[in-house]
Design a protein around this motif. Structure first.
Motif, mmCIF file in Angstrom:
data_model
loop_
_atom_site.group_PDB
_atom_site.id
_atom_site.type_symbol
_atom_site.label_atom_id
_atom_site.label_comp_id
_atom_site.label_asym_id
_atom_site.label_seq_id
_atom_site.Cartn_x
_atom_site.Cartn_y
_atom_site.Cartn_z
ATOM 1 N N UNK A 45 -14.047 -50.016 -19.112
ATOM 2 C CA UNK A 45 -13.009 -50.183 -18.099
ATOM 3 C C UNK A 45 -11.605 -50.235 -18.691
ATOM 4 N N UNK A 46 -11.510 -50.240 -20.005
ATOM 5 C CA UNK A 46 -10.206 -50.277 -20.642
ATOM 6 C C UNK A 46 -9.763 -48.888 -21.062
ATOM 7 N N UNK A 47 -8.473 -48.736 -21.299
ATOM 8 C CA UNK A 47 -7.965 -47.469 -21.807
ATOM 9 C C UNK A 47 -8.222 -46.333 -20.846
ATOM 10 N N UNK A 48 -8.832 -45.264 -21.380
ATOM 11 C CA UNK A 48 -9.075 -44.058 -20.587
ATOM 12 C C UNK A 48 -10.432 -44.068 -19.888
ATOM 13 N N UNK A 77 -20.796 -57.203 -18.837
ATOM 14 C CA UNK A 77 -20.970 -55.901 -18.202
ATOM 15 C C UNK A 77 -21.134 -56.124 -16.702
ATOM 16 N N UNK A 78 -20.395 -55.384 -15.892
ATOM 17 C CA UNK A 78 -20.516 -55.456 -14.431
ATOM 18 C C UNK A 78 -21.525 -54.410 -13.975
ATOM 19 N N UNK A 79 -22.576 -54.855 -13.288
ATOM 20 C CA UNK A 79 -23.595 -53.940 -12.772
ATOM 21 C C UNK A 79 -23.375 -53.667 -11.289
ATOM 22 N N UNK A 80 -23.821 -52.504 -10.839
ATOM 23 C CA UNK A 80 -23.839 -52.202 -9.414
ATOM 24 C C UNK A 80 -22.487 -51.923 -8.806
ATOM 25 N N UNK A 101 -11.444 -54.625 -9.085
ATOM 26 C CA UNK A 101 -11.609 -56.077 -9.183
ATOM 27 C C UNK A 101 -12.245 -56.454 -10.517
ATOM 28 N N UNK A 102 -13.219 -55.692 -10.960
ATOM 29 C CA UNK A 102 -13.875 -55.968 -12.239
ATOM 30 C C UNK A 102 -12.890 -55.815 -13.405
ATOM 31 N N UNK A 103 -12.077 -54.791 -13.325
ATOM 32 C CA UNK A 103 -11.081 -54.569 -14.371
ATOM 33 C C UNK A 103 -10.062 -55.709 -14.389
ATOM 34 N N UNK A 104 -9.661 -56.180 -13.216
ATOM 35 C CA UNK A 104 -8.715 -57.291 -13.104
ATOM 36 C C UNK A 104 -9.281 -58.562 -13.719
ATOM 37 N N UNK A 105 -10.592 -58.770 -13.564
ATOM 38 C CA UNK A 105 -11.243 -59.977 -14.075
ATOM 39 C C UNK A 105 -11.480 -59.923 -15.589
ATOM 40 N N UNK A 106 -11.309 -58.765 -16.179
ATOM 41 C CA UNK A 106 -11.461 -58.666 -17.623
ATOM 42 C C UNK A 106 -12.776 -58.088 -18.089
ATOM 43 N N UNK A 160 -10.746 -43.077 -10.657
ATOM 44 C CA UNK A 160 -9.501 -43.808 -10.889
ATOM 45 C C UNK A 160 -9.718 -45.281 -10.660
ATOM 46 N N UNK A 161 -9.379 -46.089 -11.675
ATOM 47 C CA UNK A 161 -9.560 -47.531 -11.583
ATOM 48 C C UNK A 161 -8.279 -48.201 -12.037
ATOM 49 N N UNK A 162 -7.552 -48.760 -11.103
ATOM 50 C CA UNK A 162 -6.347 -49.509 -11.448
ATOM 51 C C UNK A 162 -5.360 -48.690 -12.264
ATOM 52 N N UNK A 163 -5.241 -47.402 -11.987
ATOM 53 C CA UNK A 163 -4.284 -46.580 -12.698
ATOM 54 C C UNK A 163 -4.881 -45.808 -13.846
#
Length: 375
Positions: A147-150, A326-329, A338-343, A369-372
């Motif tokens: 979820x980070x970077x690209x 790791x966020x599943x589902x 939301x997952x990216x915002x939470x770290x 696209x996720x948060x930009x």
């Protein structure tokens, strides 16, 4: 009045050739050895596996300390048990029914067409035996992304299905039958081996997440031995072994498993965290490399303030232990954001890709696209 004749009947091979033999006299032994009255050529069957004998006019079965056990109606036999017509008898990896005919038409061991057998075998049991004997497991791979970077592709989880006559059997159904027959470990090992074979055809190397069955943790040495065989076949694949969080009891045992995995160059993940009783003590002491948060915590996360607050505390706590959350589902762009915002550093779900055969996968993830960021 016709005399009653007792038979064992079942399927003997992947072609589902029917097989029937008369119980000519008692006692009668069954086993792999030529000294047994009924010989079964299978390395899952002990030399002299069991004995059938009469007691007060009824038939009884005695397990003769067989290695893989004898099961009657899916229950393991300890010592002796009384049999009745139609009982299911699993001898090693061979399944039979006890049949009775008031006729002497069948006077010898014979093979039959499927249609001649009594309709005692359920369709799923027949399918299961065909799948195991022909190793007809299909492996689909589901992507996991950063979820980070690209938003780079991080790896794939192997999800397995049975295949019979072109139809696919969901894993839950397949393992349900395996558990009744006491063969869940064998099925789990087959799924991993087939999954590694599929992963070896990927156009670029990636981490491969492989599942275990909770029963395998009861015999970790056997599990590690099966992994060692697979690692020798596919030494260049970086493997992460997934253990269901609810089955990860006993921190000492899990730590030892982690050490064994690391000696193979493998990593350890706890799966479905938050789905049941979450054991933070075991997580902290066993320290898996990855902790996969259950999809129930992620579903509509952007609309659930209390869950957002809970995960805002849990995610950094897990990371402080040196464990990657790791966020599943993840199924929607809102959940991904939301997952990216939470770290969360890693995620998987239908939003990033459905499980697919390896032939349908490329080395690059689909654009999301996720948060930009582009995933």
């Amino acid at each position: 009045m016709n005399e009653t004749f007792w038979y064992l009947e079942g399927y003997m091979d992947a072609d589902q050739r029917g097989w029937r033999t008369m119980i000519r006299s008692f006692p009668m032994t069954v086993g792999r050895s030529s000294s047994a009255d009924v010989r079964l050529r299978s390395n899952k069957v002990s030399n002299v596996h069991l004995e059938l004998f009469l007691d007060d006019g009824g038939i009884r079965l005695r397990d003769l300390d067989s290695t893989n056990g004898t099961f009657v109606n899916f229950n393991r036999v300890s010592g002796e048990v009384e049999l009745a017509e139609g009982d299911v008898i699993l001898i090693g990896d061979r399944e039979f029914r006890l049949a009775r005919y008031e006729s002497s038409d069948f006077t010898a061991t014979t093979t039959m067409s499927t249609g001649q057998l009594r309709d005692y075998f359920t369709a799923r049991e027949r399918d299961f035996h065909v799948i195991m004997r022909s190793e007809a497991v299909v492996s689909h791979l589901q992507p996991m992304v950063s979820l980070g970077g690209e938003g780079e592709l991080f790896g794939f989880e192997v999800l397995s299905r049975g295949s019979v006559d072109g139809a696919q059997i969901p894993p839950a159904e397949l393992f349900s039958v395996a558990e009744k027959l006491g063969r869940e470990e064998e099925l789990s090992e087959l799924c991993r081996t087939k999954g590694m074979g599929a992963a070896s055809r990927l156009p670029a190397p990636h981490r491969i997440f492989l599942n275990t069955h909770p029963r395998e943790l009861e015999r970790p040495r056997k599990l590690v031995d099966s992994l060692l065989k697979v690692s020798k076949l596919y030494p260049d694949i970086q493997v992460v072994l997934e253990v269901h969080e609810a089955a990860a009891t006993g921190a000492r045992r899990i730590r030892r498993l982690r050490e064994e995995l690391e000696s193979l160059g493998y990593e350890l993940a706890f799966d479905d965290f938050g789905a049941g009783r979450s054991r933070f003590k075991e997580i902290a002491e066993a320290s898996p490399h990855y902790l996969k948060f259950d999809k129930g915590l992620i579903r509509n996360l952007h609309k659930a303030e209390q869950r957002m607050q809970l995960l805002a505390s849990l995610v950094p706590t897990v990371e402080s232990m040196g464990i990657q959350p790791v966020a599943e589902g993840v199924e929607t762009p809102e959940e991904a954001s939301a997952c990216r915002e939470l770290g969360f550093r890693l995620a998987q779900g239908y939003y990033f890709g459905h499980p697919q055969p390896v032939e349908a996968l490329g080395v690059e993830p689909a654009d999301r696209e996720v948060g930009g960021s582009r995933l």
